[in-house]
Design a protein around this motif. Structure first.
Motif, PDB file in Angstrom:
ATOM      1  N   ARG A  74      45.725  46.673  28.570  1.00  0.00           N
ATOM      2  CA  ARG A  74      45.954  46.536  30.019  1.00  0.00           C
ATOM      3  C   ARG A  74      45.046  45.467  30.608  1.00  0.00           C
ATOM      4  N   PHE A  75      43.780  45.476  30.203  1.00  0.00           N
ATOM      5  CA  PHE A  75      42.823  44.469  30.683  1.00  0.00           C
ATOM      6  C   PHE A  75      43.278  43.074  30.255  1.00  0.00           C
ATOM      7  N   ARG A  76      43.721  42.957  28.989  1.00  0.00           N
ATOM      8  CA  ARG A  76      44.173  41.646  28.507  1.00  0.00           C
ATOM      9  C   ARG A  76      45.378  41.152  29.312  1.00  0.00           C
ATOM     10  N   TRP A  77      46.291  42.074  29.629  1.00  0.00           N
ATOM     11  CA  TRP A  77      47.484  41.686  30.402  1.00  0.00           C
ATOM     12  C   TRP A  77      47.094  41.219  31.800  1.00  0.00           C
ATOM     13  N   THR A 126      47.754  37.628  33.447  1.00  0.00           N
ATOM     14  CA  THR A 126      48.599  37.563  34.650  1.00  0.00           C
ATOM     15  C   THR A 126      47.877  36.887  35.819  1.00  0.00           C
ATOM     16  N   PHE A 127      46.637  37.285  36.069  1.00  0.00           N
ATOM     17  CA  PHE A 127      45.902  36.758  37.226  1.00  0.00           C
ATOM     18  C   PHE A 127      45.133  35.470  36.913  1.00  0.00           C
ATOM     19  N   ARG A 128      44.866  35.222  35.640  1.00  0.00           N
ATOM     20  CA  ARG A 128      44.092  34.054  35.215  1.00  0.00           C
ATOM     21  C   ARG A 128      42.856  33.853  36.112  1.00  0.00           C
ATOM     22  N   PRO A 129      41.999  34.868  36.178  1.00  0.00           N
ATOM     23  CA  PRO A 129      40.851  34.803  37.094  1.00  0.00           C
ATOM     24  C   PRO A 129      39.741  33.900  36.554  1.00  0.00           C
ATOM     25  N   LYS A 130      38.772  33.606  37.434  1.00  0.00           N
ATOM     26  CA  LYS A 130      37.619  32.800  37.021  1.00  0.00           C
ATOM     27  C   LYS A 130      36.740  33.573  36.044  1.00  0.00           C
ATOM     28  N   SER A 131      36.715  34.905  36.173  1.00  0.00           N
ATOM     29  CA  SER A 131      35.912  35.724  35.251  1.00  0.00           C
ATOM     30  C   SER A 131      36.585  37.075  35.025  1.00  0.00           C
ATOM     31  N   GLY A 132      36.212  37.707  33.915  1.00  0.00           N
ATOM     32  CA  GLY A 132      36.739  39.035  33.612  1.00  0.00           C
ATOM     33  C   GLY A 132      35.645  39.898  33.015  1.00  0.00           C
ATOM     34  N   VAL A 133      35.594  41.145  33.437  1.00  0.00           N
ATOM     35  CA  VAL A 133      34.579  42.077  32.932  1.00  0.00           C
ATOM     36  C   VAL A 133      35.286  43.325  32.409  1.00  0.00           C
ATOM     37  N   PRO A 134      35.293  43.517  31.070  1.00  0.00           N
ATOM     38  CA  PRO A 134      35.948  44.696  30.505  1.00  0.00           C
ATOM     39  C   PRO A 134      35.096  45.949  30.692  1.00  0.00           C
ATOM     40  N   ALA A 135      35.677  47.088  30.408  1.00  0.00           N
ATOM     41  CA  ALA A 135      34.897  48.332  30.377  1.00  0.00           C
ATOM     42  C   ALA A 135      33.991  48.307  29.154  1.00  0.00           C
ATOM     43  N   TYR A 136      32.933  49.094  29.202  1.00  0.00           N
ATOM     44  CA  TYR A 136      32.019  49.142  28.071  1.00  0.00           C
ATOM     45  C   TYR A 136      31.646  50.585  27.756  1.00  0.00           C
ATOM     46  N   LEU A 137      31.273  50.767  26.507  1.00  0.00           N
ATOM     47  CA  LEU A 137      30.736  52.046  26.048  1.00  0.00           C
ATOM     48  C   LEU A 137      29.276  51.814  25.686  1.00  0.00           C
ATOM     49  N   GLU A 138      28.382  52.606  26.255  1.00  0.00           N
ATOM     50  CA  GLU A 138      26.959  52.471  25.934  1.00  0.00           C
ATOM     51  C   GLU A 138      26.641  53.382  24.748  1.00  0.00           C
ATOM     52  N   TYR A 156      38.594  54.340  33.709  1.00  0.00           N
ATOM     53  CA  TYR A 156      38.241  53.237  34.595  1.00  0.00           C
ATOM     54  C   TYR A 156      39.435  52.809  35.430  1.00  0.00           C
ATOM     55  N   PHE A 157      39.078  52.246  36.596  1.00  0.00           N
ATOM     56  CA  PHE A 157      40.092  51.619  37.444  1.00  0.00           C
ATOM     57  C   PHE A 157      39.825  50.123  37.435  1.00  0.00           C
ATOM     58  N   PHE A 158      40.812  49.360  37.903  1.00  0.00           N
ATOM     59  CA  PHE A 158      40.688  47.906  37.925  1.00  0.00           C
ATOM     60  C   PHE A 158      40.598  47.396  39.357  1.00  0.00           C
ATOM     61  N   THR A 159      39.835  46.324  39.543  1.00  0.00           N
ATOM     62  CA  THR A 159      40.028  45.439  40.688  1.00  0.00           C
ATOM     63  C   THR A 159      40.528  44.128  40.097  1.00  0.00           C
ATOM     64  N   ALA A 160      41.524  43.543  40.712  1.00  0.00           N
ATOM     65  CA  ALA A 160      42.162  42.376  40.095  1.00  0.00           C
ATOM     66  C   ALA A 160      42.560  41.360  41.148  1.00  0.00           C
ATOM     67  N   GLY A 161      42.244  40.104  40.875  1.00  0.00           N
ATOM     68  CA  GLY A 161      42.597  39.013  41.766  1.00  0.00           C
ATOM     69  C   GLY A 161      42.273  37.685  41.101  1.00  0.00           C
ATOM     70  N   PRO A 162      42.454  36.581  41.822  1.00  0.00           N
ATOM     71  CA  PRO A 162      42.231  35.257  41.226  1.00  0.00           C
ATOM     72  C   PRO A 162      40.765  34.971  40.892  1.00  0.00           C
ATOM     73  N   ASP A 163      39.837  35.647  41.557  1.00  0.00           N
ATOM     74  CA  ASP A 163      38.419  35.415  41.269  1.00  0.00           C
ATOM     75  C   ASP A 163      37.926  36.231  40.071  1.00  0.00           C
ATOM     76  N   GLU A 164      38.390  37.478  39.982  1.00  0.00           N
ATOM     77  CA  GLU A 164      37.852  38.338  38.931  1.00  0.00           C
ATOM     78  C   GLU A 164      38.808  39.489  38.635  1.00  0.00           C
ATOM     79  N   VAL A 165      38.896  39.824  37.357  1.00  0.00           N
ATOM     80  CA  VAL A 165      39.504  41.084  36.924  1.00  0.00           C
ATOM     81  C   VAL A 165      38.374  41.904  36.315  1.00  0.00           C
ATOM     82  N   LYS A 166      38.193  43.130  36.829  1.00  0.00           N
ATOM     83  CA  LYS A 166      37.060  43.922  36.368  1.00  0.00           C
ATOM     84  C   LYS A 166      37.446  45.384  36.190  1.00  0.00           C
ATOM     85  N   CYS A 167      36.923  45.976  35.115  1.00  0.00           N
ATOM     86  CA  CYS A 167      37.058  47.415  34.895  1.00  0.00           C
ATOM     87  C   CYS A 167      35.833  48.106  35.490  1.00  0.00           C
ATOM     88  N   TRP A 168      36.072  49.148  36.278  1.00  0.00           N
ATOM     89  CA  TRP A 168      34.982  49.927  36.866  1.00  0.00           C
ATOM     90  C   TRP A 168      35.066  51.331  36.285  1.00  0.00           C
TER      91      TRP A 168
END
Length: 391
Positions: A69-72, A76-88, A304-316
């Protein structure tokens, strides 16, 4: 006659800490492949620049959670940056028989387990005369018995101490909360003395409230990882796998058992992508690390939920069961304090319909309030007003 109202099923609270920065510890006997697994996952870690205000201890790694889903969304948005979810992930030194009594620096290691929220339990299913086993034999089922027994003994000590502390106050009269804690503690004591792990019990919501204060070791979810030889991995057969699966089932749970080969994974980890693809095409055996990471993330009740736009796609990432204001607070405390609403679309709707305008046109773009429980994969835009005082 009026139809009966449908009973609303109330979900029990989950065992464990209710927060988003949860960790999973790599646990097992010495020389079973714990550090090998940890080092492999460390190489899949997120670059430190994504967390400029966070110091990670040497034995801790933040590992990307693989997600199509994150890759898609990135494509799709081709943002300036992307931050995936992480497992500590935390590398915890090997436990030995007698750890609950302090053997082999046992108390320190058990305290490290207490500090995490779930367990990757690594078992040795490979033969290698050059890798010494602390018990001078290879028997992962016996290893499981040793470690789970040590964890139960430590939990029993914790519960007995809690009972003793409450009993000391009996002469002064016990408050309602103390009586409830005592009742639960006695139930826990009986359960542990029966040789059963806490997470396997059917506890009431009140019991779980008390349990979550105790943070018992056997209450933590477990993913069993069986380190087998490369040749066994190639044929997906190992004499210990069915025995381990049978042992896990006999404990009363349905916890995952995942085989992997540290030797095979080590071969792939430093290969260029094209060579990895060629190797997997030849062997028909992919890396198990993505499955291990995704299973561990789910086991400790993270979504996690996503915020997505042209500047950033991020998993929270948030704990399962979090409501919209709590989710907003992971972005910034002002978002939670001044929460107005959450504008929500599901990932599946966005992917099916193609873009946000189409989701709105289909009536699937929703405004949700304070009681909305965030779903895994929701794409959310929060509205807030920092002058609004939260109750």
């Amino acid at each position: 006659m009026a139809p009966k109202k449908k009973e609303v099923e109330v979900e029990k609270p989950l065992l464990g800490r209710f927060r988003s920065n949860l960790k999973i510890g790599v646990v097992g006997m010495p020389n079973v492949g714990k550090s090998t697994l940890f080092n492999l996952m460390s190489k899949m870690g997120i670059p430190a620049e994504n967390f400029p205000f966070c110091t990670i201890e040497p034995n801790t790694a933040r590992v990307n959670v693989p997600d199509d889903r994150f890759r898609w969304l990135m494509e799709t948005f081709r943002p300036k940056s992307g931050v995936p979810a992480y497992l500590e992930v935390v590398d915890i030194a090997g436990l030995v028989r007698g750890a609950s009594a302090g053997e082999g620096l046992g108390n320190a290691f058990l305290s490290h387990i207490a500090a995490v929220d779930g367990i990757f339990h690594v078992c040795r299913g490979f033969e290698d005369p050059d890798v010494i086993h602390v018990e001078d034999r290879v028997d992962p089922v016996a290893d499981l018995e040793i470690i789970h027994n040590e964890l139960r003994i430590k939990d029993l000590n914790t519960v007995n101490k809690a009972i003793s502390e409450i009993e000391k106050c009996r002469n002064r009269g016990l408050k309602k909360e103390q009586l409830m804690e005592l009742e639960t503690a006695i139930k826990l004591k009986e359960w542990l003395e029966g040789g059963k792990d806490i997470r396997m019990g059917d506890w009431s919501a009140k019991d779980i409230d008390v349990l979550n204060e105790f943070l018992l070791l056997t209450a933590k979810p477990v993913v069993y990882l069986v380190n087998i030889s490369e040749s066994d991995m190639m044929r997906m057969k190992n004499k210990w796998l069915p025995k381990i699966a049978e042992w896990v089932k006999a404990q009363g749970g349905n916890e995952p058992v995942i085989p992997f080969s540290g030797t095979y994974e080590n071969k792939m980890v430093d290969m260029p992508d094209d060579e990895v693809k060629a190797l997997v095409a030849e062997t028909k055996v992919p890396s198990m690390l993505p499955k291990i990471i995704a299973t561990g993330f789910k086991a400790i009740h993270l979504i996690y939920f996503f915020t997505a736009g042209p500047d950033e796609v991020k998993c929270w990432q948030i704990r399962k069961g979090s409501k919209a204001p709590q989710a907003a607070g992971t972005i910034h405390t002002d978002f939670e304090r001044g929460f107005i609403c959450a504008e929500v679309q599901t990932f599946d709707d966005l992917k099916e319909l193609g873009n946000e305008n189409a989701v709105k046109a289909a009536g699937k773009y929703r405004q949700q309030g304070k009681e909305y429980v965030v779903g895994d994969g929701d794409i959310i835009f929060f509205k807030f007003n920092v002058t609004t005082k939260g109750k």
